[in-house]
Write an enzyme that holds these catalytic residues in place. Sequence first.
Site, PDB file in Angstrom:
ATOM      1  N   ASN A   9      38.053  14.918  70.062  1.00 54.08           N
ATOM      2  CA  ASN A   9      37.233  15.530  69.095  1.00 54.08           C
ATOM      3  C   ASN A   9      38.578  17.130  69.253  1.00 54.08           C
ATOM      4  O   ASN A   9      37.682  17.971  69.639  1.00 54.08           O
ATOM      5  CB  ASN A   9      35.785  15.790  69.174  1.00 54.08           C
ATOM      6  CG  ASN A   9      35.136  16.536  68.263  1.00 54.08           C
ATOM      7  OD1 ASN A   9      36.193  17.048  67.008  1.00 54.08           O
ATOM      8  ND2 ASN A   9      34.086  17.261  67.871  1.00 54.08           N
ATOM      9  N   TRP A  10      38.806  16.112  67.952  1.00 55.14           N
ATOM     10  CA  TRP A  10      40.227  17.217  67.576  1.00 55.14           C
ATOM     11  C   TRP A  10      39.416  18.538  66.704  1.00 55.14           C
ATOM     12  O   TRP A  10      40.537  20.146  66.631  1.00 55.14           O
ATOM     13  CB  TRP A  10      41.707  16.764  67.062  1.00 55.14           C
ATOM     14  CG  TRP A  10      42.397  16.110  68.176  1.00 55.14           C
ATOM     15  CD1 TRP A  10      41.983  16.165  69.628  1.00 55.14           C
ATOM     16  CD2 TRP A  10      43.418  15.055  67.352  1.00 55.14           C
ATOM     17  NE1 TRP A  10      42.895  14.783  70.090  1.00 55.14           N
ATOM     18  CE2 TRP A  10      43.715  14.571  68.886  1.00 55.14           C
ATOM     19  CE3 TRP A  10      44.539  15.201  66.495  1.00 55.14           C
ATOM     20  CZ2 TRP A  10      44.434  13.566  68.842  1.00 55.14           C
ATOM     21  CZ3 TRP A  10      45.175  14.099  66.783  1.00 55.14           C
ATOM     22  CH2 TRP A  10      45.500  12.900  67.145  1.00 55.14           C
ATOM     23  N   LYS A  11      38.602  18.295  66.317  1.00 57.98           N
ATOM     24  CA  LYS A  11      37.673  19.164  65.296  1.00 57.98           C
ATOM     25  C   LYS A  11      38.729  20.066  64.147  1.00 57.98           C
ATOM     26  O   LYS A  11      39.672  18.432  63.733  1.00 57.98           O
ATOM     27  CB  LYS A  11      37.809  20.589  66.463  1.00 57.98           C
ATOM     28  CG  LYS A  11      36.443  19.912  67.312  1.00 57.98           C
ATOM     29  CD  LYS A  11      35.548  21.065  67.941  1.00 57.98           C
ATOM     30  CE  LYS A  11      34.919  20.382  69.229  1.00 57.98           C
ATOM     31  NZ  LYS A  11      33.973  21.725  70.015  1.00 57.98           N
ATOM     32  N   HIS A  97      27.745  15.626  65.572  1.00 62.88           N
ATOM     33  CA  HIS A  97      28.115  16.837  66.436  1.00 62.88           C
ATOM     34  C   HIS A  97      26.759  17.873  66.166  1.00 62.88           C
ATOM     35  O   HIS A  97      26.892  18.393  65.322  1.00 62.88           O
ATOM     36  CB  HIS A  97      29.682  17.307  65.940  1.00 62.88           C
ATOM     37  CG  HIS A  97      29.935  17.647  67.209  1.00 62.88           C
ATOM     38  ND1 HIS A  97      29.678  19.344  67.409  1.00 62.88           N
ATOM     39  CD2 HIS A  97      30.790  17.207  68.579  1.00 62.88           C
ATOM     40  CE1 HIS A  97      30.069  19.933  68.303  1.00 62.88           C
ATOM     41  NE2 HIS A  97      31.156  18.586  68.963  1.00 62.88           N
ATOM     42  N   GLU A  99      27.707  20.956  65.953  1.00 69.35           N
ATOM     43  CA  GLU A  99      28.153  22.246  65.002  1.00 69.35           C
ATOM     44  C   GLU A  99      28.173  21.411  63.520  1.00 69.35           C
ATOM     45  O   GLU A  99      27.967  22.380  62.535  1.00 69.35           O
ATOM     46  CB  GLU A  99      30.178  22.264  65.212  1.00 69.35           C
ATOM     47  CG  GLU A  99      30.413  23.028  66.260  1.00 69.35           C
ATOM     48  CD  GLU A  99      31.608  22.169  66.941  1.00 69.35           C
ATOM     49  OE1 GLU A  99      32.150  22.214  66.479  1.00 69.35           O
ATOM     50  OE2 GLU A  99      32.271  22.816  67.833  1.00 69.35           O
ATOM     51  N   GLU A 169      25.803  16.240  74.391  1.00 66.50           N
ATOM     52  CA  GLU A 169      26.497  17.083  75.184  1.00 66.50           C
ATOM     53  C   GLU A 169      25.107  18.810  74.367  1.00 66.50           C
ATOM     54  O   GLU A 169      24.963  18.964  73.078  1.00 66.50           O
ATOM     55  CB  GLU A 169      27.264  17.362  73.104  1.00 66.50           C
ATOM     56  CG  GLU A 169      28.060  16.465  73.039  1.00 66.50           C
ATOM     57  CD  GLU A 169      30.122  16.846  72.374  1.00 66.50           C
ATOM     58  OE1 GLU A 169      30.741  16.804  72.620  1.00 66.50           O
ATOM     59  OE2 GLU A 169      29.141  17.348  71.105  1.00 66.50           O
ATOM     60  N   GLY A 175      32.816  24.020  74.246  1.00 67.65           N
ATOM     61  CA  GLY A 175      33.643  25.088  74.015  1.00 67.65           C
ATOM     62  C   GLY A 175      33.262  26.458  74.541  1.00 67.65           C
ATOM     63  O   GLY A 175      34.244  27.564  74.534  1.00 67.65           O
ATOM     64  N   SER A 214      32.973  20.924  77.362  1.00 66.30           N
ATOM     65  CA  SER A 214      33.967  21.754  78.783  1.00 66.30           C
ATOM     66  C   SER A 214      34.426  20.455  79.396  1.00 66.30           C
ATOM     67  O   SER A 214      34.707  21.495  80.557  1.00 66.30           O
ATOM     68  CB  SER A 214      33.411  23.200  78.944  1.00 66.30           C
ATOM     69  OG  SER A 214      32.806  24.116  78.210  1.00 66.30           O
ATOM     70  N   GLY A 235      36.565  18.194  73.678  1.00 69.22           N
ATOM     71  CA  GLY A 235      36.685  19.206  72.599  1.00 69.22           C
ATOM     72  C   GLY A 235      38.038  19.902  72.815  1.00 69.22           C
ATOM     73  O   GLY A 235      39.583  18.967  72.695  1.00 69.22           O
ATOM     74  N   GLY A 236      37.883  20.856  72.952  1.00 65.07           N
ATOM     75  CA  GLY A 236      39.209  21.779  73.502  1.00 65.07           C
ATOM     76  C   GLY A 236      40.713  21.408  74.148  1.00 65.07           C
ATOM     77  O   GLY A 236      41.545  20.912  74.337  1.00 65.07           O
TER      78      GLY A 236
HETATM   79  P1  PGA Z   1      34.666  20.675  74.892  1.00 69.38           P
HETATM   80  O1  PGA Z   1      34.584  20.725  72.502  1.00 69.38           O
HETATM   81  O2  PGA Z   1      35.221  19.979  74.711  1.00 69.38           O
HETATM   82  O3  PGA Z   1      35.593  22.313  73.745  1.00 69.38           O
HETATM   83  O4  PGA Z   1      33.235  21.569  75.024  1.00 69.38           O
HETATM   84  C1  PGA Z   1      32.936  19.481  72.955  1.00 69.38           C
HETATM   85  C2  PGA Z   1      32.641  19.236  72.033  1.00 69.38           C
HETATM   86  O5  PGA Z   1      32.392  19.613  71.109  1.00 69.38           O
HETATM   87  O6  PGA Z   1      32.412  18.140  71.409  1.00 69.38           O
END
Ligand code: PGA
Length: 253
Positions: A9-11, A97, A99, A169, A175, A214, A235-236
């Site tokens: 997930n590149w956001k 998600h 967010e 999640e 993050g 993470s 994500g990251g």
């Molecule tokens: P993260 O993000 O791996 O940076 O914690 C995961 C996500 O939000 O899907």
Amino acid sequence: MRRNLVVGNWKMHGSSASIDQLLCGLQQQLTTVCSEQVDIAVCPPAVFISQVSKQLAGSIVACGAQNASDQQEGAYTGEVSATMLAELGCQYVIVGHSERRSLYAESDAGIAAKFIAVQSQGLTPILCVGESLIQREAGETLTLIEQQIKAVVDVAGIDAMARAVIAYEPIWAIGTGKTASPEQAQQVHAHIRQVLAADDPAVAEGIQLLYGGSVKANNAAELFGQQDIDGALVGGASLKAEDFTAICLAAIN
Ligand code: PGA
């Protein structure tokens, strides 16, 4: 046996040039991964889906989206429909998600509508569920996860879950560099399967349940070793070819 799935997930990161570089790196490093052993997808920002989809054509990496409208067409300024995502070659869409739930006030009902809109175009929704730290500390995790899943199952039906992926999640792990321990994650994943099994044991057994929060190259293998964890939403660490490749390699089963 369920296949593992790793989704990046590149956001809201990247430019056309940096994405080009990331994909070249991925394609070089992932040549050792056999598509028979693990499913892999990346979800770029919507404006880059066309570029990514073209660049990934014929590769073992699928393209997905981070969000979709609950409508297919019309006067919905700023929205992107599942029909459009399907036309661009997407196979997956992340739905709900945390967010989007917290920053854009997406409700369980709205998320269920998006889930249905995505499936109606033949795409696979990746439904995200997860608790905040306050909810975990209050002992509400399992009840909340159950509510988030039932909000979709009640509207879409249990059969729809046979064509979906669920990502657990925990919000406190996204993050933050704090990962849920493999035991904490496994407990919730087992609960998700139990909740689904009450309606349909075969659907519960077949669905891919991803962990997200993470996930890194150095903790992926331990998480994937848990019985009910079938991959990750990353994500990251999905923004670096080397790190994402290492997570994909750890997911081969
Ligand atoms: P993260 O993000 O791996 O940076 O914690 C995961 C996500 O939000 O899907």
